[in-house]
Design a protein around this motif. Structure first.
Motif, PDB file in Angstrom:
ATOM      1  N   GLU A  45      -0.712   5.460  73.716  1.00  0.00           N
ATOM      2  CA  GLU A  45      -2.054   5.994  73.478  1.00  0.00           C
ATOM      3  C   GLU A  45      -2.251   7.203  74.373  1.00  0.00           C
ATOM      4  N   ARG A  47      -4.255   9.500  76.464  1.00  0.00           N
ATOM      5  CA  ARG A  47      -5.534   9.559  77.179  1.00  0.00           C
ATOM      6  C   ARG A  47      -5.523  10.880  77.945  1.00  0.00           C
ATOM      7  N   ALA A 340      -4.494  13.467  67.832  1.00  0.00           N
ATOM      8  CA  ALA A 340      -5.311  13.017  68.959  1.00  0.00           C
ATOM      9  C   ALA A 340      -6.639  13.759  68.858  1.00  0.00           C
ATOM     10  N   ARG A 363     -10.059   5.099  68.380  1.00  0.00           N
ATOM     11  CA  ARG A 363      -9.078   4.011  68.352  1.00  0.00           C
ATOM     12  C   ARG A 363      -9.151   3.248  67.033  1.00  0.00           C
ATOM     13  N   GLY A 369      -4.816   8.998  70.024  1.00  0.00           N
ATOM     14  CA  GLY A 369      -5.506   8.990  71.299  1.00  0.00           C
ATOM     15  C   GLY A 369      -6.614  10.019  71.299  1.00  0.00           C
ATOM     16  N   PHE A 393     -10.446   3.209  79.589  1.00  0.00           N
ATOM     17  CA  PHE A 393      -8.988   3.343  79.517  1.00  0.00           C
ATOM     18  C   PHE A 393      -8.270   2.201  80.243  1.00  0.00           C
TER      19      PHE A 393
END
Length: 393
Positions: A45, A47, A340, A363, A369, A393
């Motif tokens: 993912e 972030r 993303a 999500r 992400g 997170f």
């Protein structure tokens, strides 16, 4: 010859042939989609955070600012940093191509390169560090170093032939001066920047392109891309005149402009793929408007494997609007694993719960992400980093 071959006939959509032509023009090697994901591997993912080179926080003007940034990002559990290192021909890294005054000023004080420091600090924390490059938009005045270096002919013109340099500073379209994407010198200059970064910082995780498009006029009164050399090449290739009207002539001219941007992306892909690095692009969230108004054909780039990841800049404090645009972007891409969502954290500094809700929505949509804009803004509310790390997170 290459530019002429890349100009598609109106209505013709031949992805495989177009990809082959672009590959020949740009020297692109054959790269399967998803190949260049960086030596460290993309996180499950993303972030991410965009970190600006200039701003009120002046993060990259001192070592302490960079150290503080990584301390905060670690607390937020961020795993991907898009660090702006090239903007308006100014470089925050050791460059012989761009104006390296920001790098030299930092090095004279801190005895280390800001990009080198950031890469090392990111990797020590298990984060990825991608070099964020502003491509065609030129910041600063009409006397900017890149304009002096490339000359007026490398700047874009409107349909009347008026150079963007002749616009009053307060009336500049799309926020600044712009290089001409159809000019080979303009494209080549920024590709040399990309190559230099990859050569001098071989452990960087990727290149992140921004403003890789034409400027557009929000009011629709004019459009751009009528630089002299671009128009000459179009005439030679097609035997036609550029058209600002409608119909088949306009469709052919629009496709030409899309191909000029794609030629640059293909060139960047060749450079990153040769080193196994990720190529990502910040894009306008509305795919159709993006393709038709600024000639940024990011769905094509994904389908032809020219980029690994797109980041639609979905900036809104309105959850319903942000979710709608994110869903459309994921749908346009065909799979969320290559998208993303860029979220406007700067609009929700006083309401971190609203930002958290948008992240949860991304999500839920299956996006790869999120990337938050931007660290410089978020630093005005430093408690937001701890909030993200503990509750999001």
């Amino acid at each position: 010859k290459c530019a002429g071959a890349a100009a598609a006939r109106p209505g013709a959509r031949r992805p495989a042939r177009a990809a082959a032509v672009l590959a020949a023009c740009a020297g692109l090697v054959s790269v399967p989609a998803g190949h260049g994901m960086g030596g460290r591997g993309r996180p499950s993912e993303i972030r991410g955070v965009w970190a600006e080179c200039e701003g009120v926080n002046a993060t990259f003007s001192r070592r302490a600012g960079i150290e503080e940034m990584f301390k905060r990002l670690e607390a937020a559990k961020v795993n991907t940093v898009f660090m702006q290192v090239y903007r308006g021909n100014k470089a925050w890294y050791r460059s012989a191509v761009a104006d390296a005054e920001p790098y030299r000023a930092f090095f004279s004080r801190e005895k280390i390169c800001p990009l080198r420091l950031a890469i090392d600090m990111a990797h020590a924390r298990g984060m990825q560090l991608h070099a964020w490059v502003n491509v065609f938009r030129v910041w600063g005045g009409s006397d900017a170093n890149v304009i002096r270096k490339l000359g007026k002919r490398a700047m874009t013109c409107d349909r009347s032939g008026r150079s963007i340099l002749d616009y009053p500073r307060g009336s500049l379209p799309d926020g600044g001066y712009w290089l001409e994407p159809g000019d080979p010198d303009a494209r080549g200059h920024v590709l040399r920047i990309v190559q230099e970064i990859l050569d001098r910082y071989p452990d960087i995780d990727g290149i992140h392109l921004d403003y890789v498009r034409y400027p557009f006029d929000e009011k629709g009164k004019t459009d751009f891309g009528y630089g002299r050399r671009s128009v000459t090449a179009f005439r030679k290739a097609t035997g036609a005149e550029p058209s600002g009207g409608a119909g088949a002539r306009r469709a052919r001219w629009d496709e030409w402009r899309r191909d000029q941007v794609t030629l640059f992306v293909a060139g960047a892909r060749r450079l990153t793929a040769a080193r196994g690095k990720t190529l990502s692009v910040a894009v306008v969230p509305d795919e159709r408007r993006c393709r038709e108004a600024s000639f940024q054909d990011w769905r094509r780039w994904l389908s032809e494997g020219l980029v690994d990841l797109v980041v639609p800049m979905d900036y809104s404090e309105r959850r319903d609007l942000a979710r709608k645009r994110a869903a459309e972007a994921v749908s346009a891409a065909g799979t969320g694993s290559r998208v993303a969502i860029g979220l406007g954290a700067y609009k929700m500094l006083d309401s971190p719960a609203a930002l958290a809700a948008q992240i949860r929505d991304c999500r839920g949509l299956g996006a790869a992400g999120v990337v938050l804009f931007s660290y410089d803004n978020m630093a005005r509310r430093p408690d937001i980093f701890g909030y993200l790390g503990k509750k999001v997170f």
